[in-house]
Design an enzyme around this catalytic site. Structure first.
Site, PDB file in Angstrom:
ATOM      1  N   THR A   1      54.726  26.357  40.315  1.00 23.11           N
ATOM      2  CA  THR A   1      55.508  25.274  40.889  1.00 23.11           C
ATOM      3  C   THR A   1      56.749  25.905  41.511  1.00 23.11           C
ATOM      4  OG1 THR A   1      54.713  23.863  39.104  1.00 23.11           O
ATOM      5  CG2 THR A   1      56.558  23.052  40.379  1.00 23.11           C
TER       6      THR A   1
ATOM      7  N   LYS B   1      51.339  30.447  32.775  1.00 20.95           N
ATOM      8  CA  LYS B   1      51.393  29.080  33.291  1.00 20.95           C
ATOM      9  C   LYS B   1      49.953  28.680  33.611  1.00 20.95           C
ATOM     10  CE  LYS B   1      54.311  26.267  36.302  1.00 20.95           C
ATOM     11  NZ  LYS B   1      55.178  25.551  35.362  1.00 20.95           N
TER      12      LYS B   1
ATOM     13  N   GLU C   1      60.858  26.079  23.950  1.00 21.09           N
ATOM     14  CA  GLU C   1      61.108  25.689  25.344  1.00 21.09           C
ATOM     15  C   GLU C   1      61.198  24.175  25.432  1.00 21.09           C
ATOM     16  OE1 GLU C   1      57.591  27.118  27.397  1.00 21.09           O
ATOM     17  OE2 GLU C   1      56.285  25.704  26.345  1.00 21.09           O
TER      18      GLU C   1
END
Lengths: 274, 274
Positions: free
Chosen positions: A28, A139, A172
């Protein structure tokens, strides 16, 4: 707007392994003045992810030309790359792999400007991240944990939820990495067992070094986070958000998050000017 | 042959959350004389999975009519249902959810008949499954662990790999559940932290009860598996495979796997007659 293997279409073979198994990776990326910010760092992470998952190395010139075609005339926005193992028959075995690349561009999400300037409210998530060293840092497309964690709250004033792992270590946010400043020392969670190694996290680590602020990756407890002098969140779209409240309690704020924001803006590494 | 939301097509919206996040579930079902075997049990598991993931309950009459349309004239094969959270914009938050259902039928996989009659060779996988109680038991679309585990071997004589969790407990095969017989007692791993609660596993538990064989779900060690009097694997497509070798060592065989096979065939719950 979307390109699938370079063709302008918005559909995908339903037998793609991304659909069946989440067999792939994504990126992203902020779009700043029609260019993908931190492009090289995103491609490097994608390449590394492919190595770790055993996927063929992406053809960087094709990603580059797809991105150029999509971003023509787009001043600011979000570019997303999904890179999958491609189509296959039933079964976990990949066989000969012909990857699918999906690039799409969407508008910048509309967050309140105060979230950059004054900070965000965050909460603790109840879900505990599983520990899987083989996938940690990547990711990848297996994101049900984040989907379930994000479903834990609907109050639009809460910007993010903080996730711990099964050992109660802070890892996170659902869509961000996390930093805490204690005195003049910066800390961020180790991501060797869970979590996503964000590209903006990497850039902030570099900037901290340039600013002469020592930063280490640590096993971070909830208590350490509550005692911090400053807490902030990062990702490639938002850049840096200071945290001003954590589960209703005030979090002190110093100036590091704001200094990092200024530096990221000067470098055109973020799309939101604050 | 494939139906997406009841329409004969083989493509999917590339913005479907199955692609982005693996946000959905699946079922793999044996087709026996044009009928989906153990259909009610598969639908019940799908429904339960939807509850646990917070997805809308599937419309069973639509799944039923899709299956009838697809299986018309298909004597034997594999019916697969993929049920996803549907399309959405970027972001982990689901918002209003309009699920996608994908039904497809494929030929039966061609395994050697000896795998049912004489048993299969299996190996230990190096990958350790992560423990995530929120997802344990579900047949969800986040399957990168299984993809990585299946990539550990390519010898076609090895039928399956056995997976342990991070506590070194035996959990399952990459595509099968696992049972061990010790004396007159049957054991199968507890699946509260990892693994898929297979429909055939459930049927075998019922059959064991009918045969008067006590069966319990336990934390199973590798040593216990090596000392077993009989080991067998189950899934909805294969039914039951006895294990004859484990990482090169002979595994004793008694008659339970073969008795279960006979019973499953008599009930038309499996598509392979052996």
């Amino acid at each position: 707007m979307m390109l699938v293997n370079g063709r302008r279409q918005c559909f995908l073979d339903a037998a793609d392994r991304a659909v069946s198994y989440g067999d792939g990776l994504f990126e992203t990326i902020a779009v700043v003045r029609s260019r993908p910010a931190l492009w090289e760092a995103h491609l490097a992470r994608l390449r590394l992810g492919c190595q770790r998952l055993g996927l063929p190395t992406p053809e960087l010139d094709l990603l580059d030309s797809d991105a150029r075609a999509l971003l023509d005339g787009v001043d600011a926005g979000v570019l997303k790359i999904v890179y999958t193992a491609g189509s296959s028959g039933r079964g976990f075995r990949r066989g000969a792999c012909s990857p699918t690349r999906i690039l799409s561009v969407s508008p910048l999400p509309e967050y309140p400007r105060a979230w950059w300037q004054e900070g965000v409210d965050v909460r603790w998530c109840a879900l505990r991240l599983a520990q899987q060293p083989r996938l940690a840092g990547l990711k990848h497309l297996n994101r049900l944990e984040q989907v379930l964690a994000r479903a834990e709250w609907s109050d639009p004033r809460v910007a993010e939820g903080v996730l711990l792992d099964q050992n109660e270590c802070v890892i996170e946010g659902t869509m961000t990495n996390l930093f805490v400043l204690v005195g003049e020392q910066l800390f961020t969670p180790m991501l060797d067992e869970a979590g996503v190694r964000g590209v903006m996290r990497g850039r902030v680590l570099e900037l901290a070094a340039e600013l002469g602020i020592p930063c280490s990756e640590v096993r971070l407890s909830r208590a350490q986070m509550l005692e911090a002098d400053e807490v902030f969140l990062t990702n490639s779209v938002i850049g840096v958000w200071p945290v001003c409240r954590l589960e209703g309690h005030s979090v002190p704020q110093r100036t590091l998050a704001r200094r990092l924001q200024a530096r990221l803006q000067a470098d055109e590494h973020v799309a939101v000017w604050v």
